[in-house]
Design a protein around this motif. Sequence first.
Motif, PDB file in Angstrom:
ATOM      1  N   GLY B 108       0.695  -1.268   0.000  1.00 37.09           N
ATOM      2  CA  GLY B 108       0.000   0.000   0.000  1.00 37.09           C
ATOM      3  C   GLY B 108       0.727   1.327   0.000  1.00 37.09           C
ATOM      4  O   GLY B 108       0.406   2.207   0.791  1.00 37.09           O
ATOM      5  N   LYS B 110       0.661   4.609  -1.655  1.00 43.70           N
ATOM      6  CA  LYS B 110      -0.271   5.287  -2.561  1.00 43.70           C
ATOM      7  C   LYS B 110       0.377   6.447  -3.305  1.00 43.70           C
ATOM      8  O   LYS B 110      -0.260   7.094  -4.132  1.00 43.70           O
ATOM      9  CB  LYS B 110      -1.487   5.783  -1.782  1.00 43.70           C
ATOM     10  CG  LYS B 110      -2.342   4.633  -1.278  1.00 43.70           C
ATOM     11  CD  LYS B 110      -3.415   5.120  -0.319  1.00 43.70           C
ATOM     12  CE  LYS B 110      -4.092   3.928   0.350  1.00 43.70           C
ATOM     13  NZ  LYS B 110      -4.525   4.247   1.731  1.00 43.70           N
ATOM     14  N   PHE B 111       1.634   6.711  -2.987  1.00 45.90           N
ATOM     15  CA  PHE B 111       2.312   7.792  -3.699  1.00 45.90           C
ATOM     16  C   PHE B 111       2.607   7.390  -5.141  1.00 45.90           C
ATOM     17  O   PHE B 111       2.596   8.209  -6.042  1.00 45.90           O
ATOM     18  CB  PHE B 111       3.616   8.159  -2.999  1.00 45.90           C
ATOM     19  CG  PHE B 111       3.416   8.743  -1.627  1.00 45.90           C
ATOM     20  CD1 PHE B 111       2.826   9.991  -1.471  1.00 45.90           C
ATOM     21  CD2 PHE B 111       3.800   8.048  -0.503  1.00 45.90           C
ATOM     22  CE1 PHE B 111       2.623  10.537  -0.207  1.00 45.90           C
ATOM     23  CE2 PHE B 111       3.605   8.584   0.768  1.00 45.90           C
ATOM     24  CZ  PHE B 111       3.018   9.823   0.914  1.00 45.90           C
ATOM     25  N   PHE B 114       0.188   8.399  -7.690  1.00 49.47           N
ATOM     26  CA  PHE B 114       0.189   9.857  -7.816  1.00 49.47           C
ATOM     27  C   PHE B 114       1.283  10.309  -8.777  1.00 49.47           C
ATOM     28  O   PHE B 114       1.053  11.084  -9.704  1.00 49.47           O
ATOM     29  CB  PHE B 114       0.387  10.518  -6.447  1.00 49.47           C
ATOM     30  CG  PHE B 114       0.526  12.014  -6.519  1.00 49.47           C
ATOM     31  CD1 PHE B 114      -0.593  12.823  -6.620  1.00 49.47           C
ATOM     32  CD2 PHE B 114       1.778  12.612  -6.506  1.00 49.47           C
ATOM     33  CE1 PHE B 114      -0.476  14.210  -6.699  1.00 49.47           C
ATOM     34  CE2 PHE B 114       1.913  14.001  -6.590  1.00 49.47           C
ATOM     35  CZ  PHE B 114       0.783  14.789  -6.688  1.00 49.47           C
TER      36      PHE B 114
END
Lengths: 141, 141
Positions: B108, B110-111, B114
């Motif tokens: 996990g 989550k960058f 992005f």
Amino acid sequence: MRRNSFISREQDYALRMTAFLAGLPKGEFISVPKLAEKLFISQKFASRIIHKLKKTNITDSIQGKYGGVFLKADPKKLSMYDVLNTIGFKVKFNDCLKENFVCELMFGCKFHSFWINEEKLLIDKLKSQKFSDYILQEQNN
Amino acid sequence: MRRNSFISREQDYALRMTAFLAGLPKGEFISVPKLAEKLFISQKFASRIIHKLKKTNITDSIQGKYGGVFLKADPKKLSMYDVLNTIGFKVKFNDCLKENFVCELMFGCKFHSFWINEEKLLIDKLKSQKFSDYILQEQNN
DNA sequence: TTTAAACATAACCTTTTAGGTAATGTTTAG
DNA sequence: CTAAACATTACCTAAAAGGTTATGTTTAAA
């Protein structure tokens, strides 16, 4: 190995650490050695980064034996930009955007405004991304 | 002086040179020493950059005395991305986007997505910017 | 046919920085 | 008093940016 990215390793580590701290239950804290181990960062390097984050009130710490660090800022308000900025986020899209840069092409260089725009777009995006949406937790939880 | 930008000096110079050549009347050409002087670039460095641009068919040259260089590509189709790519535009927003990079935080982070998104946005923008909109001409013309 | 002025191309050099390590504190629980 | 944490500065090193040097090759014109 140097790899030249838009963000540096140190900045990446700062994001990781902040995202992990954002996932700690309220009131809990973790020692830097443990945090570093979980996030695959060398202990000393992690320590230096945490120190920077503390100076800008993003994290706080409890000293002494059984001490540790925790997030001080509100993850719903803390942005990626805040953390990157703390770790020296001074990257410019092009040198001509930097302070004290004298461009010899004052006559009609149209790239300048392009870079300004793109840079602003990205910075605004970074400011809009809050850590509450980027919480990092361990696998076996 | 090293300043660490998103694009390198060499890439910036390549953009300048291409933008200048795009402004030359059809059929005209200019020697690299003259071009370098007009754009405030060292002659030899300019020469090496022009050589790279020629290898990807962006520019072409006329050898021998009274020779010179000119734009071969169509400025309405030639994009900023084309030129940057020729000069080794391999910058990634974050190291984790690079080939052969193994991220330890498979759990996990989550960058990652992005950075992927932002990178794609910028690259698409660079591909959409054509040199016909970035022609660079001298002051006293 | 010689020469000057251009393009062609590889090899080399030097400064800066990323990315870390080492060293030496200071604090506090037990 | 001491172990284990945080605090802080100084130093180190590989690699890349950003060039320069060197040595070709080509061609117009004297």
